[in-house]
Write a protein that holds these residues in place. Sequence first.
Motif, PDB file in Angstrom:
ATOM      1  N   GLY A  69     -10.622 -50.193 -27.686  1.00 17.03           N
ATOM      2  CA  GLY A  69     -10.907 -49.791 -29.212  1.00 17.03           C
ATOM      3  C   GLY A  69     -10.920 -48.586 -29.700  1.00 17.03           C
ATOM      4  N   ILE A  70     -11.193 -48.410 -30.782  1.00 15.11           N
ATOM      5  CA  ILE A  70     -11.350 -46.937 -31.476  1.00 15.11           C
ATOM      6  C   ILE A  70     -12.784 -46.900 -31.719  1.00 15.11           C
ATOM      7  CG2 ILE A  70     -10.739 -45.289 -33.166  1.00 15.11           C
ATOM      8  CD1 ILE A  70      -8.508 -46.181 -31.646  1.00 15.11           C
ATOM      9  N   SER A  71     -13.618 -45.843 -31.426  1.00 11.45           N
ATOM     10  CA  SER A  71     -14.847 -45.472 -31.471  1.00 11.45           C
ATOM     11  C   SER A  71     -15.025 -44.840 -32.938  1.00 11.45           C
ATOM     12  CB  SER A  71     -15.301 -44.405 -30.432  1.00 11.45           C
ATOM     13  OG  SER A  71     -14.947 -43.095 -30.694  1.00 11.45           O
ATOM     14  N   GLU A  72     -16.291 -44.695 -33.304  1.00 10.33           N
ATOM     15  CA  GLU A  72     -16.770 -44.115 -34.491  1.00 10.33           C
ATOM     16  C   GLU A  72     -16.359 -42.807 -34.905  1.00 10.33           C
ATOM     17  OE1 GLU A  72     -19.673 -44.022 -31.492  1.00 10.33           O
ATOM     18  OE2 GLU A  72     -19.182 -45.873 -32.598  1.00 10.33           O
ATOM     19  N   THR A  73     -15.851 -42.013 -33.609  1.00 13.76           N
ATOM     20  CA  THR A  73     -15.251 -40.525 -33.743  1.00 13.76           C
ATOM     21  C   THR A  73     -13.834 -40.775 -33.629  1.00 13.76           C
ATOM     22  OG1 THR A  73     -15.826 -40.292 -31.459  1.00 13.76           O
ATOM     23  CG2 THR A  73     -17.374 -39.642 -32.713  1.00 13.76           C
ATOM     24  N   LYS A  74     -13.159 -41.969 -33.725  1.00  8.64           N
ATOM     25  CA  LYS A  74     -11.628 -42.108 -33.754  1.00  8.64           C
ATOM     26  C   LYS A  74     -11.121 -41.763 -32.478  1.00  8.64           C
ATOM     27  CE  LYS A  74     -11.906 -42.667 -38.238  1.00  8.64           C
ATOM     28  NZ  LYS A  74     -12.701 -43.854 -38.633  1.00  8.64           N
ATOM     29  N   ARG A  75     -12.012 -41.935 -31.559  1.00  6.31           N
ATOM     30  CA  ARG A  75     -11.341 -41.854 -29.978  1.00  6.31           C
ATOM     31  C   ARG A  75     -11.055 -43.330 -29.436  1.00  6.31           C
ATOM     32  NH1 ARG A  75     -14.568 -37.274 -26.755  1.00  6.31           N
ATOM     33  NH2 ARG A  75     -12.503 -37.263 -25.910  1.00  6.31           N
ATOM     34  N   LYS A  76     -10.043 -43.373 -28.750  1.00  6.19           N
ATOM     35  CA  LYS A  76      -9.939 -44.620 -27.872  1.00  6.19           C
ATOM     36  C   LYS A  76     -10.634 -44.836 -26.937  1.00  6.19           C
ATOM     37  CE  LYS A  76      -5.981 -47.353 -25.863  1.00  6.19           C
ATOM     38  NZ  LYS A  76      -4.598 -47.184 -25.535  1.00  6.19           N
ATOM     39  N   VAL A  77     -11.389 -45.861 -26.667  1.00  9.70           N
ATOM     40  CA  VAL A  77     -12.522 -46.070 -25.844  1.00  9.70           C
ATOM     41  C   VAL A  77     -12.530 -47.507 -25.194  1.00  9.70           C
ATOM     42  CG1 VAL A  77     -14.170 -44.074 -26.468  1.00  9.70           C
ATOM     43  CG2 VAL A  77     -14.174 -46.511 -27.518  1.00  9.70           C
ATOM     44  N   LYS A  78     -13.228 -47.882 -24.272  1.00 12.51           N
ATOM     45  CA  LYS A  78     -13.347 -49.389 -23.701  1.00 12.51           C
ATOM     46  C   LYS A  78     -14.698 -49.834 -24.373  1.00 12.51           C
ATOM     47  CE  LYS A  78     -11.042 -49.752 -19.315  1.00 12.51           C
ATOM     48  NZ  LYS A  78     -11.176 -50.026 -17.960  1.00 12.51           N
ATOM     49  N   PHE A  79     -14.536 -50.896 -25.078  1.00 14.82           N
ATOM     50  CA  PHE A  79     -15.931 -51.596 -25.399  1.00 14.82           C
ATOM     51  C   PHE A  79     -16.183 -52.627 -24.569  1.00 14.82           C
ATOM     52  CE2 PHE A  79     -14.438 -49.512 -29.330  1.00 14.82           C
ATOM     53  CZ  PHE A  79     -15.844 -49.154 -29.967  1.00 14.82           C
ATOM     54  N   TYR A  80     -17.441 -52.650 -24.133  1.00 12.70           N
ATOM     55  CA  TYR A  80     -17.857 -53.751 -23.186  1.00 12.70           C
ATOM     56  C   TYR A  80     -18.707 -54.721 -23.870  1.00 12.70           C
ATOM     57  CZ  TYR A  80     -16.599 -49.899 -19.958  1.00 12.70           C
ATOM     58  OH  TYR A  80     -15.794 -49.162 -19.029  1.00 12.70           O
ATOM     59  N   SER A  81     -18.461 -56.030 -23.404  1.00 12.64           N
ATOM     60  CA  SER A  81     -19.363 -57.278 -23.859  1.00 12.64           C
ATOM     61  C   SER A  81     -19.740 -57.892 -22.589  1.00 12.64           C
ATOM     62  CB  SER A  81     -18.565 -57.985 -24.810  1.00 12.64           C
ATOM     63  OG  SER A  81     -17.243 -58.027 -24.306  1.00 12.64           O
ATOM     64  N   LEU A  82     -20.673 -58.391 -23.017  1.00 15.50           N
ATOM     65  CA  LEU A  82     -21.510 -59.615 -21.951  1.00 15.50           C
ATOM     66  C   LEU A  82     -20.303 -60.777 -21.974  1.00 15.50           C
ATOM     67  CD1 LEU A  82     -24.024 -59.484 -20.450  1.00 15.50           C
ATOM     68  CD2 LEU A  82     -25.036 -60.798 -22.087  1.00 15.50           C
ATOM     69  N   THR A  83     -20.306 -61.479 -20.630  1.00 13.98           N
ATOM     70  CA  THR A  83     -19.593 -62.583 -20.513  1.00 13.98           C
ATOM     71  C   THR A  83     -20.543 -63.657 -20.233  1.00 13.98           C
ATOM     72  OG1 THR A  83     -19.283 -62.357 -18.025  1.00 13.98           O
ATOM     73  CG2 THR A  83     -17.535 -61.385 -19.217  1.00 13.98           C
ATOM     74  N   ARG A  84     -19.837 -64.913 -20.292  1.00 16.05           N
ATOM     75  CA  ARG A  84     -21.029 -66.047 -19.995  1.00 16.05           C
ATOM     76  C   ARG A  84     -21.581 -65.795 -18.611  1.00 16.05           C
ATOM     77  NH1 ARG A  84     -17.998 -70.999 -21.613  1.00 16.05           N
ATOM     78  NH2 ARG A  84     -18.814 -70.354 -23.531  1.00 16.05           N
ATOM     79  N   ALA A  85     -20.830 -65.395 -17.626  1.00 20.06           N
ATOM     80  CA  ALA A  85     -21.311 -65.269 -16.188  1.00 20.06           C
ATOM     81  C   ALA A  85     -22.580 -63.843 -16.310  1.00 20.06           C
ATOM     82  CB  ALA A  85     -20.346 -64.783 -15.243  1.00 20.06           C
ATOM     83  N   GLY A  86     -22.327 -63.073 -17.312  1.00 21.47           N
ATOM     84  CA  GLY A  86     -23.147 -61.930 -17.365  1.00 21.47           C
ATOM     85  C   GLY A  86     -24.412 -62.422 -18.028  1.00 21.47           C
ATOM     86  N   ALA A  87     -24.424 -63.218 -19.067  1.00 21.18           N
ATOM     87  CA  ALA A  87     -25.544 -63.770 -19.523  1.00 21.18           C
ATOM     88  C   ALA A  87     -26.347 -64.715 -18.484  1.00 21.18           C
ATOM     89  CB  ALA A  87     -25.181 -64.715 -20.637  1.00 21.18           C
ATOM     90  N   LYS A  88     -25.663 -65.361 -17.695  1.00 25.05           N
ATOM     91  CA  LYS A  88     -26.393 -66.022 -16.620  1.00 25.05           C
ATOM     92  C   LYS A  88     -27.090 -65.253 -15.615  1.00 25.05           C
ATOM     93  CE  LYS A  88     -23.778 -70.470 -16.951  1.00 25.05           C
ATOM     94  NZ  LYS A  88     -22.702 -71.223 -16.242  1.00 25.05           N
ATOM     95  N   GLN A  89     -26.381 -64.022 -15.238  1.00 25.08           N
ATOM     96  CA  GLN A  89     -26.875 -63.025 -14.421  1.00 25.08           C
ATOM     97  C   GLN A  89     -27.990 -62.536 -14.925  1.00 25.08           C
ATOM     98  OE1 GLN A  89     -26.245 -62.832 -11.127  1.00 25.08           O
ATOM     99  NE2 GLN A  89     -27.615 -61.420 -10.835  1.00 25.08           N
ATOM    100  N   LEU A  90     -28.061 -62.238 -16.127  1.00 27.58           N
ATOM    101  CA  LEU A  90     -29.082 -61.429 -16.862  1.00 27.58           C
ATOM    102  C   LEU A  90     -30.218 -62.315 -16.665  1.00 27.58           C
ATOM    103  CD1 LEU A  90     -30.332 -59.102 -18.533  1.00 27.58           C
ATOM    104  CD2 LEU A  90     -29.558 -60.674 -20.512  1.00 27.58           C
ATOM    105  N   THR A  91     -30.301 -63.603 -16.980  1.00 30.94           N
ATOM    106  CA  THR A  91     -31.325 -64.381 -16.714  1.00 30.94           C
ATOM    107  C   THR A  91     -32.099 -64.556 -15.130  1.00 30.94           C
ATOM    108  OG1 THR A  91     -30.699 -66.311 -18.562  1.00 30.94           O
ATOM    109  CG2 THR A  91     -32.312 -66.802 -16.952  1.00 30.94           C
TER     110      THR A  91
END
Length: 112
Positions: A69-91
């Motif tokens: 995606g594009i950051s607030e500074t207009k640079r191409k960057v990877k945006f990371y988000s939690l998966t369902r497996a990540g939510a379970k692992q967080l617990t």
Amino acid sequence: MSENKTDVPYGTLDLLILKTLATMGPMHGYRIARRIEQVAEDLLRLNQGTIYPALMRLEQQGRIRAEWGISETKRKVKFYSLTRAGAKQLTVEVANWERATALVTRFLEGES
């Protein structure tokens, strides 16, 4: 890190990243690192050599996903988000952390 900064115990960074994404939603790596530092009230300093290997590891484990995606500074960057497996692992990680800290607390309080 300077003497005033705290070292993160091994494995704790994954927990901090997962919790940050669960709380804040999708973010790019630089923003995740700065948010963790902010919550830690600058007792912790994360650099690219620390945060990005952890993000790559969590992505390979399927706990987070990355999208370009594009950051607030207009640079191409990877945006990371939690998966369902990540939510379970967080617990699981939170429960493990709470057990470990309870154990250490028992020893510290018992030693007068």
